[in-house]
Every structure is written in C-alpha cells, then in structure tokens.
Design a protein around this motif. Structure first.
Motif, PDB file in Angstrom:
ATOM      1  N   ASN A 121       0.824  -1.207   0.000  1.00 51.77           N
ATOM      2  CA  ASN A 121       0.000   0.000   0.000  1.00 51.77           C
ATOM      3  C   ASN A 121       0.861   1.261   0.000  1.00 51.77           C
ATOM      4  OD1 ASN A 121      -2.483   1.189  -0.230  1.00 51.77           O
ATOM      5  ND2 ASN A 121      -3.016   1.022   1.918  1.00 51.77           N
ATOM      6  N   THR A 122       0.525   2.262   0.820  1.00 53.47           N
ATOM      7  CA  THR A 122       1.240   3.537   0.809  1.00 53.47           C
ATOM      8  C   THR A 122       1.194   4.175   2.191  1.00 53.47           C
ATOM      9  OG1 THR A 122       1.299   5.737  -0.205  1.00 53.47           O
ATOM     10  CG2 THR A 122      -0.864   4.748   0.111  1.00 53.47           C
ATOM     11  N   LEU A 123       2.132   5.080   2.441  1.00 49.88           N
ATOM     12  CA  LEU A 123       2.157   5.771   3.722  1.00 49.88           C
ATOM     13  C   LEU A 123       1.101   6.860   3.805  1.00 49.88           C
ATOM     14  CD1 LEU A 123       5.953   6.221   4.596  1.00 49.88           C
ATOM     15  CD2 LEU A 123       4.249   4.970   5.927  1.00 49.88           C
ATOM     16  N   SER A 124       0.768   7.481   2.671  1.00 50.94           N
ATOM     17  CA  SER A 124      -0.176   8.596   2.694  1.00 50.94           C
ATOM     18  C   SER A 124      -1.078   8.561   1.468  1.00 50.94           C
ATOM     19  CB  SER A 124       0.578   9.929   2.749  1.00 50.94           C
ATOM     20  OG  SER A 124       1.352  10.116   1.569  1.00 50.94           O
ATOM     21  N   LEU A 125      -2.190   9.262   1.572  1.00 56.99           N
ATOM     22  CA  LEU A 125      -3.140   9.392   0.473  1.00 56.99           C
ATOM     23  C   LEU A 125      -3.395  10.869   0.208  1.00 56.99           C
ATOM     24  CD1 LEU A 125      -5.883   6.742   1.422  1.00 56.99           C
ATOM     25  CD2 LEU A 125      -4.185   6.542  -0.400  1.00 56.99           C
ATOM     26  N   THR A 126      -3.409  11.242  -1.063  1.00 54.57           N
ATOM     27  CA  THR A 126      -3.771  12.604  -1.455  1.00 54.57           C
ATOM     28  C   THR A 126      -5.035  12.527  -2.292  1.00 54.57           C
ATOM     29  OG1 THR A 126      -1.450  13.306  -1.463  1.00 54.57           O
ATOM     30  CG2 THR A 126      -3.032  14.700  -2.642  1.00 54.57           C
ATOM     31  N   GLN A 127      -6.128  12.978  -1.730  1.00 51.28           N
ATOM     32  CA  GLN A 127      -7.408  12.916  -2.422  1.00 51.28           C
ATOM     33  C   GLN A 127      -8.371  13.925  -1.807  1.00 51.28           C
ATOM     34  OE1 GLN A 127      -8.124   8.689  -1.495  1.00 51.28           O
ATOM     35  NE2 GLN A 127      -9.882   9.302  -0.263  1.00 51.28           N
ATOM     36  N   ASN A 128      -9.614  13.891  -2.254  1.00 55.57           N
ATOM     37  CA  ASN A 128     -10.618  14.836  -1.792  1.00 55.57           C
ATOM     38  C   ASN A 128     -11.198  14.386  -0.454  1.00 55.57           C
ATOM     39  OD1 ASN A 128     -12.361  16.965  -1.703  1.00 55.57           O
ATOM     40  ND2 ASN A 128     -13.808  16.125  -3.179  1.00 55.57           N
ATOM     41  N   PHE A 129     -10.788  15.055   0.613  1.00 56.07           N
ATOM     42  CA  PHE A 129     -11.341  14.808   1.946  1.00 56.07           C
ATOM     43  C   PHE A 129     -12.144  16.040   2.362  1.00 56.07           C
ATOM     44  CE2 PHE A 129      -7.407  12.234   2.022  1.00 56.07           C
ATOM     45  CZ  PHE A 129      -7.929  10.993   2.371  1.00 56.07           C
ATOM     46  N   ARG A 130     -13.398  15.827   2.799  1.00 58.02           N
ATOM     47  CA  ARG A 130     -14.234  16.927   3.278  1.00 58.02           C
ATOM     48  C   ARG A 130     -14.284  18.074   2.262  1.00 58.02           C
ATOM     49  NH1 ARG A 130     -11.487  16.978   9.279  1.00 58.02           N
ATOM     50  NH2 ARG A 130     -12.323  15.002   9.998  1.00 58.02           N
ATOM     51  N   HIS A 131     -14.497  17.718   0.998  1.00 59.90           N
ATOM     52  CA  HIS A 131     -14.737  18.682  -0.077  1.00 59.90           C
ATOM     53  C   HIS A 131     -13.499  19.442  -0.527  1.00 59.90           C
ATOM     54  CE1 HIS A 131     -18.784  17.736   1.080  1.00 59.90           C
ATOM     55  NE2 HIS A 131     -18.659  18.358   2.236  1.00 59.90           N
ATOM     56  N   GLU A 132     -12.319  19.026  -0.115  1.00 59.03           N
ATOM     57  CA  GLU A 132     -11.105  19.669  -0.616  1.00 59.03           C
ATOM     58  C   GLU A 132      -9.966  18.662  -0.624  1.00 59.03           C
ATOM     59  OE1 GLU A 132      -9.377  21.688   3.499  1.00 59.03           O
ATOM     60  OE2 GLU A 132     -10.518  22.917   2.081  1.00 59.03           O
TER      61      GLU A 132
END
Length: 373
Positions: A121-132
């Motif tokens: 998997n991965t250490l972090s995720l970059t995506q849309n959380f709480r509309h941003e």
C-alpha cells in the motif's frame, strides 16, 4: 480437557485479532474462512467445559438468539459474540485486552514498515477529503480513518493495561505522539477522543478518593446518556439547508460541521428507512455513527440490549473500583460518534470487559474491589 479448552479459546481470539485488522490493512480476502475457524475454536472451548445439566437454559437461550439473528440478518456477528463470551467465562478480561493491545500494535508497526519500504500500500493518500484535496497519512492502511481508529484502540487498551505503570513524563510522551499521529491522519475525532481519554486516565490515577470515583461515575453516565439522546434527536430533528444539503441550517450547521456531515446522513437514513426491530439484511445505507449503524444493521432490539449492557457494565466496573475500565468504556462510547464498530467484539473494547463475566458477580450489599488496585 482444560488445556485443550484454553488453547482453543486463545486460537479463536487470535483469529478475531487477525480479522479485526485485515480488512482495513490487507483487504480481508480470507476473512470468512478465518471467522468460521475462530467460531469453531470457540465452540471446541465451550464443549471442553460443557455443563449441560447445570447451564442448559443458558446454552439454549444463546443458541436461539445467535441462530435467530443469523437467520434474520445473514450475519454471524451476534452468534460470534455469544460464542466468545461463553468460551471466555473462565478467562480474564485483562489478558484478552493485553492480547489485542500487543497484537494490534505489532500489526500496525509491521504495516507501516512495509508501506515505508514500498512493499505494501502507501504511507499517505492525497485525495478529496471533506470537499477539498489534502494529504493524509494512513501508514499502510487503506484509509486514514481506519488507521486512526485502530491507533485509538491501541491507545485505550494500552492505557488500560499499563497506564498505572507510566510515569508522568511517559504519559506526556504518549499524549504528544498520539496528537502528532492523529494530526497526520487528519482525524479530528481521534484527537478529541485521545485528549479526553488521556486526561481521564490521568485524573483517575492521581485522584483516587471515593468522592472522585462517585463524581466520575455520575458524569460518565450523564455523558453517555446525552450522547445517545443527542444522536436520536439529531436523527429525527436535523434541519438540512436548502442550498447546501450537507451543511445544515443555523444551529445544525455548526453541529454538522463538527461531526463532518454525519448528522445529515443519519437524518437522511431515518427519512428513507423505517427503524427495524431486527435489522436489515445486507443494509448498505448505514452511517458511520456507531449507535445509528447498529440500530439499522442489527436492529432496535440489539441496540436496546447493548445500551442496557453498557450501563450495567459501567455500574459493575464502578462497584469494582476499576476506574481504568470506566475510562475504557467512555472512550469507546465517545468514538462511536465516528465509527460503526459497536457489534464487533474484535473492535469494541467494551465487549472485551465482559470476558469472565461471572467473576463480576457480587453478593448482596457487598462492595466489589478491583484486584489491580
């Protein structure tokens, strides 16, 4: 026979530990097989100590309830809880909690190391959380909220097990590390719950008078009752905004923002689905809010029984003067605002306190004393 029963019980606990984390960190592809294997181990443990003539009514009631829920819901959750508690009647809750603490800690560390090495998997995720769009750390888990919940479970179970041995500076280090990890995971609920639990553990450790114990017990009951009442009122009375459905209107806007849209969704569920007595089969519209999720998935009857058991256990731990257990109960109850783990023995530390439940019985008018104190 006793040795076989104990080995089977702990083998079943190991299966439950693996299942509890696998779906959040490793996909859970073999979960059904592990669940069935665990249930088999618990059944063997029960048979090794079966006193049919003495306890046949208890076994009959548990069989009817467990199999009845399995028929109504196509889920073995309730049956699993009953099997674990029957198999664990001669075990100690502290040992089970310690097992889940160390087991979860080791699994989480291994998962994070594998993610850091690029092997899982991965250490972090970059995506849309709480509309941003933002970056949150999940440390090998599939979602930051999953990591946050299991870290919270590890924190609470660890404080319950070893909190009395920690020096003040150690508590400060634990608190600082917890805040940093929850901040990296972007979990406001995790930070809030961790602060409450750590402060509560500190209070019950350094203020051990009977008056403090009575005050803590009274405040704990009030807080748990208010939480359930707040959720039920919100579910029925929430006023959504016409312009922005998730924001709420006026007073509800503030509360809905604090709970990241959860109030809107529990109100939406209430409007679209009648509250079931026994739960819906395969219900997929349930919210993340633990009490509401349990009410729709396991039914109103289960929720009422759970609440009765919750307040009864809180009273018994108060009588035992086990203040650490009171904090554990309050911590998991608070976190149920954000996660739907109530009917899972392997996620909900409150169920673990029912292990060895016959040890909690006291004679009329006798005060129960916690041996650890």
């Amino acid at each position: 026979m006793d040795a076989i029963g104990k080995i089977a019980f702990w083998a079943g606990i190991l299966c439950e530990l693996i299942v509890s984390v696998s779906g959040y960190a490793y996909g859970g592809y073999h979960e059904p097989a592990i669940i069935v294997l665990g249930m088999l181990f618990f059944s063997i443990s029960i048979c090794m100590h079966l006193e049919l003539k003495k306890n046949w009514k208890l076994y009959l009631i548990c069989a009817v309830v467990g199999l009845g829920y399995y028929y109504l819901q196509s889920s073995a959750l309730i049956l699993r809880i009953l099997l674990i508690l029957l198999a664990g009647r001669e075990q100690k809750a502290e040992q089970v909690i310690k097992c889940f603490f160390w087991g979860t800690l080791v699994i989480m560390i291994c998962t994070a190391v594998l993610a850091a090495l690029g092997l899982h998997n991965t250490l972090s995720l970059t995506q849309n959380f709480r509309h941003e769009e933002e970056t949150r750390y999940c440390f090998g888990f599939y979602h930051p909220n999953g990591f946050a919940f299991f870290f919270f479970r590890t924190l609470v179970l660890g404080l319950y097990t070893y909190g009395k041995q920690l020096k003040l500076w150690m508590m400060a280090v634990v608190a600082a590390a917890s805040m940093i990890l929850f901040w990296m995971a972007g979990s406001k609920m995790g930070m809030t719950a961790a602060v409450c639990v750590i402060v509560a553990f500190w209070l019950v450790r350094y203020f051990k008078t009977d008056q403090t114990r009575k005050t803590f017990y009274f405040i704990g009951n009030v807080l748990m009752a208010l939480e359930v009442l707040f959720l039920m009122v919100s579910m029925v009375c929430f006023v959504p905004s016409v312009e922005i459905a998730l924001a709420g209107e006026g007073f509800w806007q503030i509360l809905n923002e604090l709970t990241t849209g959860r109030l809107f969704f529990i109100h939406k569920t209430f409007l679209e689905y009648p509250i079931p007595l026994w739960g819906y089969q395969g219900f997929m519209e349930a919210t993340e809010v633990g009490f509401v999720n349990a009410m729709y998935n396991q039914g109103l009857v289960f929720l009422m029984v759970y609440l009765a058991a919750l307040f009864y256990l809180f009273y018994r731990m108060y009588r035992k003067k086990d203040m650490s257990a009171l904090v554990l109960i309050l911590g998991f109850t608070l976190y149920a605002m954000a996660e739907a783990f109530l009917p899972y023995f392997n996620k909900n530390g409150i169920w673990m306190l029912f292990i060895g439940w016959n040890l909690y019985r006291a004679g009329p008018g006798k005060e129960e004393v916690n041996e650890k104190d």
